[in-house]
Design an enzyme around this catalytic site. Structure first.
Site, short mmCIF file in Angstrom:
data_model
loop_
_atom_site.label_atom_id
_atom_site.label_comp_id
_atom_site.label_asym_id
_atom_site.label_seq_id
_atom_site.Cartn_x
_atom_site.Cartn_y
_atom_site.Cartn_z
N TYR A 99 0.81 -1.17 -0.03
CA TYR A 99 0.11 0.12 -0.03
C TYR A 99 1.12 1.31 0.07
O TYR A 99 2.04 1.27 0.29
CB TYR A 99 -0.95 0.04 1.28
CG TYR A 99 -0.57 0.28 2.51
CD1 TYR A 99 -0.45 1.37 3.00
CD2 TYR A 99 0.12 -0.46 3.48
CE1 TYR A 99 0.05 2.04 4.18
CE2 TYR A 99 0.63 -0.41 4.52
CZ TYR A 99 0.64 0.98 5.07
OH TYR A 99 1.05 1.20 6.31
N CYS A 100 0.35 2.62 -0.41
CA CYS A 100 1.04 3.54 -0.31
C CYS A 100 -0.28 4.62 -0.09
O CYS A 100 -1.12 4.29 0.76
CB CYS A 100 1.53 4.09 -1.74
SG CYS A 100 0.24 4.29 -3.10
N ARG A 101 0.07 5.86 -0.30
CA ARG A 101 -0.98 6.97 0.14
C ARG A 101 -2.32 6.64 -0.70
O ARG A 101 -3.36 6.76 -0.06
CB ARG A 101 -0.50 8.32 -0.32
CG ARG A 101 -1.18 9.44 0.25
CD ARG A 101 -0.69 10.91 -0.37
NE ARG A 101 -1.75 11.86 0.02
CZ ARG A 101 -2.51 12.30 -0.94
NH1 ARG A 101 -2.43 11.66 -2.26
NH2 ARG A 101 -3.29 13.15 -0.62
N ASP A 147 -2.68 4.58 -3.75
CA ASP A 147 -2.70 3.34 -4.48
C ASP A 147 -1.78 3.30 -5.74
O ASP A 147 -1.62 2.19 -6.41
CB ASP A 147 -4.07 2.52 -4.61
CG ASP A 147 -4.70 2.90 -5.76
OD1 ASP A 147 -4.11 3.85 -6.79
OD2 ASP A 147 -5.98 2.65 -5.95
N ILE A 198 -3.60 4.24 1.95
CA ILE A 198 -3.84 4.61 3.61
C ILE A 198 -4.95 5.42 3.56
O ILE A 198 -5.83 5.69 4.59
CB ILE A 198 -2.61 4.79 4.18
CG1 ILE A 198 -2.84 4.85 5.55
CG2 ILE A 198 -1.99 6.38 3.66
CD1 ILE A 198 -1.58 4.76 6.63
#
Length: 141
Positions: A99-101, A103, A128
């Site tokens: 995951y990242c901020r 996607d 996230i």
């Protein structure tokens, strides 16, 4: 035909080519140099259930600065610029979820992982931001 007339025609051709490339990237499964690349997204609810019921390896690919604001409990941090599937120890058999901020970067990492393993790779849909919007826990690293 004068040069002035060629510029708009060339620009239109480039724009059409860019649209075609974008349409191909929109598909979750692509083929890269003969290797199948399969990227799948998981929802916040699916990830939450996976964390409760299965042994997964959750990897946050955001920057160090972003991680300072919080991380999903149990996640490890490997910045996208440093993410190299060849260096991951996958011997424990746990499924990796990225995951990242939002996607986008986790999608890039998932493509890299899938290309390396030859298997589908998963990442969190909405990143996230979606996790926090669903009022799921975030902890300080």
């Amino acid at each position: 035909m004068r040069k002035a007339n060629l510029i708009p025609i060339a620009a239109a051709g480039l724009a059409l080519a860019a649209c075609e490339a974008g349409a191909q990237q929109a598909d979750d499964s692509t083929s890269v140099a003969g290797n199948a690349v399969a990227v799948e997204t998981v929802t916040v609810a699916e990830l939450s259930e996976m964390m409760e019921n299965a042994s997964i390896r959750l990897i946050d690919v955001r920057t160090d600065e972003e991680v300072e604001d919080g991380i999903i409990p149990g996640a490890e941090h490997i910045e996208l610029d440093e993410f190299d599937p060849a260096k991951l120890d996958m011997s424990d058999g746990r499924e990796i979820v990225l995951y990242c901020r939002s996607d986008r970067r986790s999608g890039i990492a998932a493509e890299q992982l899938s290309k390396f393993t030859g298997k589908p790779a998963r990442h969190l849909d909405g990143g996230i931001l979606a996790w926090e919007e669903a009022e799921k826990p975030v902890v300080n690293p």
